[in-house]
Design a protein around this motif. Structure first.
Motif, PDB file in Angstrom:
ATOM      1  N   LEU A 234      -6.230   7.785   6.636  1.00  0.00           N
ATOM      2  CA  LEU A 234      -5.845   7.067   7.845  1.00  0.00           C
ATOM      3  C   LEU A 234      -4.996   7.953   8.746  1.00  0.00           C
ATOM      4  CD1 LEU A 234      -4.813   3.670   6.187  1.00  0.00           C
ATOM      5  CD2 LEU A 234      -6.932   4.156   7.413  1.00  0.00           C
TER       6      LEU A 234
ATOM      7  N   GLN B 205      -2.896  10.553   6.642  1.00  0.00           N
ATOM      8  CA  GLN B 205      -2.270  10.109   5.399  1.00  0.00           C
ATOM      9  C   GLN B 205      -3.327   9.592   4.432  1.00  0.00           C
ATOM     10  OE1 GLN B 205       0.752   7.524   7.476  1.00  0.00           O
ATOM     11  NE2 GLN B 205       2.120   8.436   5.956  1.00  0.00           N
TER      12      GLN B 205
ATOM     13  N   ASN C 194       1.121  13.531   3.526  1.00  0.00           N
ATOM     14  CA  ASN C 194       1.142  13.658   4.985  1.00  0.00           C
ATOM     15  C   ASN C 194       0.561  15.010   5.374  1.00  0.00           C
ATOM     16  OD1 ASN C 194       2.759  11.220   5.254  1.00  0.00           O
ATOM     17  ND2 ASN C 194       4.492  12.449   4.572  1.00  0.00           N
TER      18      ASN C 194
ATOM     19  N   LEU D 184      -0.434  -2.578   6.297  1.00  0.00           N
ATOM     20  CA  LEU D 184       0.125  -1.319   6.784  1.00  0.00           C
ATOM     21  C   LEU D 184       1.291  -1.495   7.754  1.00  0.00           C
ATOM     22  CD1 LEU D 184      -3.101   0.840   7.199  1.00  0.00           C
ATOM     23  CD2 LEU D 184      -1.430   0.918   5.343  1.00  0.00           C
ATOM     24  N   SER D 185       1.824  -2.707   7.852  1.00  0.00           N
ATOM     25  CA  SER D 185       3.042  -2.902   8.641  1.00  0.00           C
ATOM     26  C   SER D 185       4.246  -2.490   7.792  1.00  0.00           C
ATOM     27  CB  SER D 185       3.178  -4.356   9.095  1.00  0.00           C
ATOM     28  OG  SER D 185       3.199  -5.229   7.973  1.00  0.00           O
TER      29      SER D 185
ATOM     30  N   TYR E 271       4.057   0.520   2.347  1.00  0.00           N
ATOM     31  CA  TYR E 271       3.892  -0.440   3.433  1.00  0.00           C
ATOM     32  C   TYR E 271       3.438  -1.776   2.852  1.00  0.00           C
ATOM     33  CZ  TYR E 271       3.395   4.007   5.989  1.00  0.00           C
ATOM     34  OH  TYR E 271       3.584   5.276   6.485  1.00  0.00           O
TER      35      TYR E 271
ATOM     36  N   ARG F 247       0.856  -1.185   0.000  1.00  0.00           N
ATOM     37  CA  ARG F 247       0.000   0.000   0.000  1.00  0.00           C
ATOM     38  C   ARG F 247       0.893   1.235   0.000  1.00  0.00           C
ATOM     39  NH1 ARG F 247      -5.199  -0.094   3.881  1.00  0.00           N
ATOM     40  NH2 ARG F 247      -5.783   1.509   2.363  1.00  0.00           N
TER      41      ARG F 247
ATOM     42  N   THR G 244      -0.595   6.218  10.687  1.00  0.00           N
ATOM     43  CA  THR G 244      -0.018   5.025  10.062  1.00  0.00           C
ATOM     44  C   THR G 244       1.485   4.930  10.295  1.00  0.00           C
ATOM     45  OG1 THR G 244      -1.718   5.049   8.343  1.00  0.00           O
ATOM     46  CG2 THR G 244       0.270   3.803   7.865  1.00  0.00           C
ATOM     47  N   ASP G 245       2.173   6.078  10.284  1.00  0.00           N
ATOM     48  CA  ASP G 245       3.636   6.065  10.446  1.00  0.00           C
ATOM     49  C   ASP G 245       4.065   6.336  11.883  1.00  0.00           C
ATOM     50  OD1 ASP G 245       3.051   8.728  10.706  1.00  0.00           O
ATOM     51  OD2 ASP G 245       4.500   9.435   9.210  1.00  0.00           O
TER      52      ASP G 245
ATOM     53  N   SER H 214       1.338   5.329   0.561  1.00  0.00           N
ATOM     54  CA  SER H 214       0.857   6.578   1.145  1.00  0.00           C
ATOM     55  C   SER H 214       1.360   7.725   0.276  1.00  0.00           C
ATOM     56  CB  SER H 214       1.377   6.730   2.571  1.00  0.00           C
ATOM     57  OG  SER H 214       1.161   8.041   3.045  1.00  0.00           O
TER      58      SER H 214
ATOM     59  N   VAL I  36      -3.880   6.944   1.678  1.00  0.00           N
ATOM     60  CA  VAL I  36      -3.224   5.678   1.369  1.00  0.00           C
ATOM     61  C   VAL I  36      -4.007   4.920   0.307  1.00  0.00           C
ATOM     62  CG1 VAL I  36      -2.301   3.541   2.348  1.00  0.00           C
ATOM     63  CG2 VAL I  36      -2.408   5.603   3.762  1.00  0.00           C
TER      64      VAL I  36
END
Length: 258
Positions: free
Chosen positions: A114, A125, A74, A177-178, A173, A69, A117-118, A71, A127
């Motif tokens: 989202l 963000q 920001n 989203l990891s 990611y 995914r 996420t970071d 992003s 995404v």
């Protein structure tokens, strides 16, 4: 404009295919009107089939299984932390809707808004949906690396010339989203760069590329430069209703400030 303007001359545009989750183009024409008057600025390309073949099988299997995914922006709203919880929550939902309604449609992308996420709780963000980094060519059926990781991974951007402001700093990611491990990003970067071919061009020369197979990018430069890119053979991946062409969409979105 994004590939020529002075403010981005020291920004390295990494390998990518011209595509969003919704649509892509079959081919692109890269035209040189004037090379950089100082130095650099060459387009470069890489064969997606070669990258696919050269990647470590375990790395390839893992990233295909988990998907990716991207992003694309920001937006920091730390000021909302000063609000009482009910108002803060309402403001966050309102901002999500405003960005989704006002920004996302301009780029013809499916974007999910989202928070955190970071790891920055008050960062919103945009995404993209999860997608495979490998695509089968619609004409040949052969698999090729079809992923903008080399251009969009923050881990890689921070280790090379990058002129993108924080608001437009991209990242990539796994589909859940990891974080993608640095060693995996480094391996993909090494394989990608091993397959790069630099294409010096003179005025009047045109480079035609199969966008489904060939990734492209642009080196940093000094001086005035005038190149152009035209995309054609528009193919919709998901939504057949929109009439807009992809154009140089990802360069506009990912390499300019919002």
């Amino acid at each position: 404009e994004e590939v020529n303007k002075e403010s981005l001359s020291k920004h390295y545009i990494g390998l990518h295919n011209e595509s969003t989750f919704k649509k892509t183009a079959k081919a692109g024409a890269f035209v040189c009107f004037k090379p950089a008057t100082g130095w650099g600025g060459e387009f470069f390309i890489a064969d997606g089939e070669a990258i696919f073949r050269d990647l470590d099988p375990e790395v390839l299997r893992e990233i295909m299984r988990r998907k990716v995914r991207i992003s694309v922006s920001n937006l920091d709203f730390d000021v909302l932390d000063k609000l009482p919880p009910p108002q803060k929550e309402a403001a966050m939902r309102k901002l999500e809707q405003m960005v989704a309604d006002g920004v996302a449609p301009k780029f013809d992308m499916d974007l999910e808004m989202l928070w955190g996420t970071d790891g920055r709780a008050m960062r919103l963000q945009a995404v993209q949906n999860a997608q495979s980094p490998v695509n089968r060519h619609p004409a040949t059926g052969r698999p090729a690396w079809f992923c903008n990781l080399h251009n969009q991974a923050r881990f890689l951007r921070e280790r090379r010339p990058c002129g993108t402001p924080e608001v437009g700093m991209t990242d990539i990611y796994f589909g859940d989203l990891s974080l993608i491990p640095g060693e995996m990003l480094q391996h993909i970067n090494e394989v990608s760069e091993k397959n790069i071919v630099t294409v010096p061009m003179q005025p009047g020369e045109v480079l035609l590329c199969d966008n489904y197979r060939v990734l492209h990018g642009r080196d940093i430069f000094d001086g005035d430069r005038l190149h152009a890119v035209s995309w054609f053979g528009d193919e919709k991946l998901q939504d057949d209703s929109a009439a807009n062409k992809p154009g140089d969409l990802l360069n506009v979105v990912l390499n300019s400030a919002f």
